[in-house]
Write a protein that holds these residues in place. Structure first.
Motif, PDB file in Angstrom:
ATOM      1  N   LEU A  16      -7.564  15.449   5.152  1.00  7.75           N
ATOM      2  CA  LEU A  16      -8.234  14.257   4.837  1.00  7.75           C
ATOM      3  C   LEU A  16      -8.207  13.749   3.312  1.00  7.75           C
ATOM      4  CD1 LEU A  16     -10.322  12.061   5.725  1.00  7.75           C
ATOM      5  CD2 LEU A  16     -12.102  13.574   5.495  1.00  7.75           C
ATOM      6  N   VAL A  17      -8.657  14.752   2.400  1.00 10.63           N
ATOM      7  CA  VAL A  17      -8.385  14.235   0.929  1.00 10.63           C
ATOM      8  C   VAL A  17      -6.925  13.675   0.718  1.00 10.63           C
ATOM      9  CG1 VAL A  17      -8.543  14.871  -1.271  1.00 10.63           C
ATOM     10  CG2 VAL A  17     -10.185  15.649   0.252  1.00 10.63           C
ATOM     11  N   GLY A  18      -6.016  14.517   1.033  1.00  9.50           N
ATOM     12  CA  GLY A  18      -4.576  14.063   0.990  1.00  9.50           C
ATOM     13  C   GLY A  18      -4.461  12.546   1.512  1.00  9.50           C
ATOM     14  N   ARG A  19      -5.044  12.378   2.531  1.00  9.10           N
ATOM     15  CA  ARG A  19      -4.898  10.740   3.124  1.00  9.10           C
ATOM     16  C   ARG A  19      -5.607   9.787   2.285  1.00  9.10           C
ATOM     17  NH1 ARG A  19      -6.117  13.378   8.071  1.00  9.10           N
ATOM     18  NH2 ARG A  19      -8.293  12.367   8.219  1.00  9.10           N
ATOM     19  N   MET A  20      -6.639  10.495   1.768  1.00 12.17           N
ATOM     20  CA  MET A  20      -7.524   9.436   0.723  1.00 12.17           C
ATOM     21  C   MET A  20      -6.600   9.173  -0.561  1.00 12.17           C
ATOM     22  SD  MET A  20     -11.102  11.383   1.445  1.00 12.17           S
ATOM     23  CE  MET A  20     -12.203  10.746   0.112  1.00 12.17           C
ATOM     24  N   LEU A  21      -6.002  10.204  -0.997  1.00 10.75           N
ATOM     25  CA  LEU A  21      -5.333   9.899  -2.244  1.00 10.75           C
ATOM     26  C   LEU A  21      -4.063   9.041  -2.148  1.00 10.75           C
ATOM     27  CD1 LEU A  21      -5.111  13.817  -3.684  1.00 10.75           C
ATOM     28  CD2 LEU A  21      -6.403  11.921  -4.093  1.00 10.75           C
ATOM     29  N   ARG A  22      -3.741   9.093  -0.711  1.00 16.01           N
ATOM     30  CA  ARG A  22      -2.629   7.945  -0.495  1.00 16.01           C
ATOM     31  C   ARG A  22      -2.886   6.338  -0.691  1.00 16.01           C
ATOM     32  NH1 ARG A  22      -0.831  12.083   2.807  1.00 16.01           N
ATOM     33  NH2 ARG A  22      -1.675  11.571   4.653  1.00 16.01           N
ATOM     34  N   LYS A  23      -4.549   6.475  -0.353  1.00 12.13           N
ATOM     35  CA  LYS A  23      -4.945   5.105  -0.601  1.00 12.13           C
ATOM     36  C   LYS A  23      -5.259   4.839  -1.889  1.00 12.13           C
ATOM     37  CE  LYS A  23      -5.570   3.635   3.837  1.00 12.13           C
ATOM     38  NZ  LYS A  23      -5.028   2.273   4.143  1.00 12.13           N
ATOM     39  N   LEU A  24      -5.140   5.747  -2.839  1.00 14.05           N
ATOM     40  CA  LEU A  24      -5.513   5.479  -4.270  1.00 14.05           C
ATOM     41  C   LEU A  24      -4.309   5.596  -5.181  1.00 14.05           C
ATOM     42  CD1 LEU A  24      -8.638   7.893  -4.387  1.00 14.05           C
ATOM     43  CD2 LEU A  24      -8.552   5.289  -4.112  1.00 14.05           C
ATOM     44  N   GLU A  25      -3.256   5.556  -4.537  1.00 13.02           N
ATOM     45  CA  GLU A  25      -2.059   5.691  -5.179  1.00 13.02           C
ATOM     46  C   GLU A  25      -1.817   4.737  -6.103  1.00 13.02           C
ATOM     47  OE1 GLU A  25       2.703   6.674  -4.792  1.00 13.02           O
ATOM     48  OE2 GLU A  25       1.363   6.237  -2.675  1.00 13.02           O
ATOM     49  N   HIS A  26      -2.191   3.553  -5.842  1.00 11.20           N
ATOM     50  CA  HIS A  26      -2.132   2.588  -7.044  1.00 11.20           C
ATOM     51  C   HIS A  26      -2.740   2.591  -8.235  1.00 11.20           C
ATOM     52  CE1 HIS A  26      -5.575   1.317  -4.646  1.00 11.20           C
ATOM     53  NE2 HIS A  26      -5.940   0.818  -5.496  1.00 11.20           N
ATOM     54  N   ARG A  27      -3.911   3.395  -8.205  1.00  9.65           N
ATOM     55  CA  ARG A  27      -4.869   3.875  -9.270  1.00  9.65           C
ATOM     56  C   ARG A  27      -3.946   4.775 -10.291  1.00  9.65           C
ATOM     57  NH1 ARG A  27     -10.046   1.820  -8.766  1.00  9.65           N
ATOM     58  NH2 ARG A  27     -10.826   3.168 -10.524  1.00  9.65           N
ATOM     59  N   GLY A  28      -3.406   5.526  -9.711  1.00 10.90           N
ATOM     60  CA  GLY A  28      -2.657   6.827 -10.370  1.00 10.90           C
ATOM     61  C   GLY A  28      -1.327   7.114 -10.000  1.00 10.90           C
ATOM     62  N   LEU A  88      -4.365  18.453  -6.157  1.00 13.36           N
ATOM     63  CA  LEU A  88      -5.363  18.645  -5.015  1.00 13.36           C
ATOM     64  C   LEU A  88      -5.541  20.185  -4.948  1.00 13.36           C
ATOM     65  CD1 LEU A  88      -6.412  17.708  -2.137  1.00 13.36           C
ATOM     66  CD2 LEU A  88      -4.614  18.316  -0.770  1.00 13.36           C
ATOM     67  N   GLU A  89      -6.924  20.318  -4.879  1.00 16.71           N
ATOM     68  CA  GLU A  89      -7.201  21.932  -4.823  1.00 16.71           C
ATOM     69  C   GLU A  89      -8.632  22.140  -4.156  1.00 16.71           C
ATOM     70  OE1 GLU A  89      -6.204  24.497  -6.362  1.00 16.71           O
ATOM     71  OE2 GLU A  89      -4.643  23.527  -7.720  1.00 16.71           O
ATOM     72  N   SER A  90      -8.557  23.171  -3.596  1.00 12.40           N
ATOM     73  CA  SER A  90      -9.806  23.667  -2.519  1.00 12.40           C
ATOM     74  C   SER A  90     -10.158  24.875  -3.137  1.00 12.40           C
ATOM     75  CB  SER A  90      -9.284  23.921  -1.016  1.00 12.40           C
ATOM     76  OG  SER A  90      -8.856  22.493  -0.538  1.00 12.40           O
ATOM     77  N   VAL A  91     -11.625  24.917  -3.425  1.00 17.00           N
ATOM     78  CA  VAL A  91     -12.351  25.898  -4.006  1.00 17.00           C
ATOM     79  C   VAL A  91     -13.552  26.167  -3.446  1.00 17.00           C
ATOM     80  CG1 VAL A  91     -12.971  27.145  -6.161  1.00 17.00           C
ATOM     81  CG2 VAL A  91     -10.956  25.360  -6.239  1.00 17.00           C
ATOM     82  N   VAL A  98      -6.960  14.105  -6.777  1.00 15.87           N
ATOM     83  CA  VAL A  98      -6.647  13.116  -8.332  1.00 15.87           C
ATOM     84  C   VAL A  98      -5.319  12.466  -7.867  1.00 15.87           C
ATOM     85  CG1 VAL A  98      -6.793  12.751 -10.485  1.00 15.87           C
ATOM     86  CG2 VAL A  98      -8.082  14.558  -9.743  1.00 15.87           C
ATOM     87  N   ARG A  99      -5.280  11.151  -8.089  1.00 16.40           N
ATOM     88  CA  ARG A  99      -4.146  10.368  -8.629  1.00 16.40           C
ATOM     89  C   ARG A  99      -4.156   9.947  -9.924  1.00 16.40           C
ATOM     90  NH1 ARG A  99       0.235  10.473  -5.534  1.00 16.40           N
ATOM     91  NH2 ARG A  99       0.812   9.322  -7.497  1.00 16.40           N
ATOM     92  N   ARG A 100      -3.391  10.446 -10.992  1.00 16.41           N
ATOM     93  CA  ARG A 100      -3.405  10.096 -12.087  1.00 16.41           C
ATOM     94  C   ARG A 100      -2.771   9.233 -12.951  1.00 16.41           C
ATOM     95  NH1 ARG A 100      -1.735  13.695 -17.026  1.00 16.41           N
ATOM     96  NH2 ARG A 100      -3.338  13.289 -18.536  1.00 16.41           N
ATOM     97  N   ALA A 158     -10.577   4.426   0.520  1.00 15.14           N
ATOM     98  CA  ALA A 158     -10.281   5.896   0.737  1.00 15.14           C
ATOM     99  C   ALA A 158     -11.263   6.388   1.396  1.00 15.14           C
ATOM    100  CB  ALA A 158     -10.211   6.495  -0.745  1.00 15.14           C
ATOM    101  N   LEU A 159     -12.643   6.254   1.398  1.00 19.69           N
ATOM    102  CA  LEU A 159     -13.387   6.857   2.376  1.00 19.69           C
ATOM    103  C   LEU A 159     -13.195   6.425   3.971  1.00 19.69           C
ATOM    104  CD1 LEU A 159     -16.752   6.312   0.190  1.00 19.69           C
ATOM    105  CD2 LEU A 159     -15.577   8.465   0.580  1.00 19.69           C
ATOM    106  N   LEU A 160     -12.726   5.419   4.166  1.00 18.39           N
ATOM    107  CA  LEU A 160     -12.573   4.696   5.446  1.00 18.39           C
ATOM    108  C   LEU A 160     -11.407   5.610   6.225  1.00 18.39           C
ATOM    109  CD1 LEU A 160     -12.932   0.906   4.904  1.00 18.39           C
ATOM    110  CD2 LEU A 160     -14.610   2.488   5.876  1.00 18.39           C
ATOM    111  N   CYS A 161     -10.734   6.556   5.310  1.00 20.16           N
ATOM    112  CA  CYS A 161      -9.851   7.252   6.059  1.00 20.16           C
ATOM    113  C   CYS A 161     -10.313   8.282   6.854  1.00 20.16           C
ATOM    114  CB  CYS A 161      -8.978   8.246   4.919  1.00 20.16           C
ATOM    115  SG  CYS A 161      -7.758   7.103   3.903  1.00 20.16           S
TER     116      CYS A 161
END
Length: 448
Positions: free
Chosen positions: A26-38, A44-47, A54-56, A169-172
């Motif tokens: 899910l976070v991977g899909r959210m990051l694709r929606k944010l690609e234009h920002r970074g 991507l880390e799970s802990v 993050v898209r940087r 991104a949340l709407l993913c």
């Protein structure tokens, strides 16, 4: 700018860890929606209970500033969208006690947390939205800068809290309800934007400016870490020290603006300043030290057929006076063509027409610089908008019956006025003033 996203799991740790693959997807899909920002990097880390993404857009330590980033022992993890303007001072201090490995400002966050816990956020000066996860305490802190320059949204779904830099991104998450928040829509219709923590969607809320959200396995706690400045004492008078000399106040304001502007030039990528020729941007440029000023890139934009509102000539004179490296752009103002692109970038309705020229000048300047500063906010801080003079003007028109004011406003509205000329601009301002008088009170006029 960057884009951040993530998920925090409440309740049983074992259940949180078993859902890790689902959360990462899910976070991977959210990051694709944010690609234009970074566009420069993705992390991507799970802990433990959290998945961070993050898209940087790389500004400091372009090659070494990968996020999410942890302290040397990997106890505390952090992600950030923004920039810390007191980074040099903080880094110099922390480097005496910790093994810093990069030159990115985000690396400081885990070490600040180790030393100060949630109060770490109070040591930051800049514009930021950040998430800090402590593996030992299993806690996550979300926080925004004092004035909310950087966005951060959150949605609580069952045993999960989702957060991201943008609502899209949340709407993913298909389980997120799409129900409109009627009160938020009413606020937009009254103010031109959605005020407070609400958003257009009932299930999504903003992290408030100057606030932090602390998440633990047991629940959530919201608190304000940045108190609003106190401009008056309890008696309503100015600072107990007595009336300040206006010249001393102007000197102090100039010093602070200059220091703030200079700190924002810290970057490993090209930086420029949007120069309109108005007071705000001209002051920013003029207060910089001469050596820095002459290396600073400034940009202005003009629109075909803008007439009176073409600011390029004024901006050019300011740039020549201060000796900046100035560049002008001329673009057609095709609002119909640009609106779909602009709306796609907005998470909520925004009634500010300035989003169109702001988008165009940023797009043009991005061909040469990565960071672009502007004088946005000066009118709010120093009372530059005409509406701030509305109560005084309304008192002067107290003799005019509201009905007569409405007739005059209607007559002026039927005339063909354009803001391309000074006379047209003044006629429109008179019409607005008469409309305000016709509504009766300054508050009713302000909210209309």
């Amino acid at each position: 700018m960057c884009g951040i996203a993530g998920i925090y799991r409440f309740g049983d740790l074992g259940a949180a860890e078993s859902a890790r693959d689902e959360d990462r997807a899910l976070v991977g899909r959210m990051l694709r929606k944010l690609e234009h920002r970074g566009p420069d990097d993705e992390g991507l880390e799970s802990v433990g209970r959290v998945t961070l993404g993050v898209r940087r857009l790389s500004i400091l330590d372009v090659l070494g500033g990968h996020q999410p980033i942890a302290d040397a022992e990997r106890r505390v993890w952090a992600i950030q969208n923004g920039e810390l303007y007191n980074f040099p001072e903080l880094r110099a201090d922390l480097a005496t006690r910790h093994p810093l490995r990069t030159r990115t400002d985000t690396e400081l966050l885990p070490y600040l947390w180790l030393e100060h816990g949630p109060a770490a956020i109070e040591r930051l000066r800049g514009m930021f939205a950040t998430a800090i996860y402590d593996t030992r305490a299993q806690s996550l802190m979300l926080a925004r800068d004092p004035l909310g320059v950087k966005p951060l949204y959150a949605a609580h779904l069952g045993d999960r809290l989702l957060f991201a830099s943008e609502i899209k991104a949340l709407l993913c998450e298909s389980a997120l309800p799409r129900t409109l928040d009627r009160e938020a829509v009413e606020r937009y219709l009254a103010l031109g934007f959605v005020a407070g923590e609400r958003t257009a969607l009932h299930a999504v809320r903003k992290v408030r400016p100057g606030c932090r959200v602390l998440l633990t396995p047991e629940g959530r706690k919201d608190e304000r870490y940045w108190p609003w400045p106190r401009f008056f004492n309890a008696a309503g008078a100015h600072d107990p020290g007595g009336a300040r000399d206006p010249h001393a106040l102007a000197t102090e304001a100039g010093r602070r603006i200059a220091a703030s502007t200079e700190s924002m030039l810290l970057s490993d990528r090209p930086v420029g300043i949007l120069l309109s020729g108005g007071v705000d941007s001209s002051v920013m440029v003029g207060l910089l030290p001469e050596a820095i000023r002459r290396e600073t890139r400034t940009f202005s934009i003009g629109f075909e057929g803008a007439g009176y509102h073409d600011e390029r000539a004024v901006a050019r004179r300011v740039a020549e006076f201060f000796g900046t490296r100035h560049r002008e752009f001329s673009v057609p103002l095709d609002v119909r063509a640009e609106l779909p692109r602009i709306i796609a970038m907005l998470d909520e309705p925004c009634a500010d027409a300035a989003i169109v020229p702001a988008h165009l000048v940023a797009r043009a300047a991005s061909q040469e610089v990565t960071v672009l500063l502007s004088g946005t906010g000066g009118d709010e801080v120093f009372g530059g908008y005409r509406r701030y003079r509305l109560p005084a003007l309304m008192r002067k028109l107290g003799w005019m019956p509201p009905g007569l004011a409405r007739v005059g406003a209607s007559w002026l509205g039927e005339l063909d006025h354009h803001r391309r000329s000074l006379s047209g601009e003044r006629a429109i301002m008179v019409r607005k003033l008469l409309e305000a008088r016709g509504r009766g009170t300054p508050l009713a006029s302000y909210l209309s």
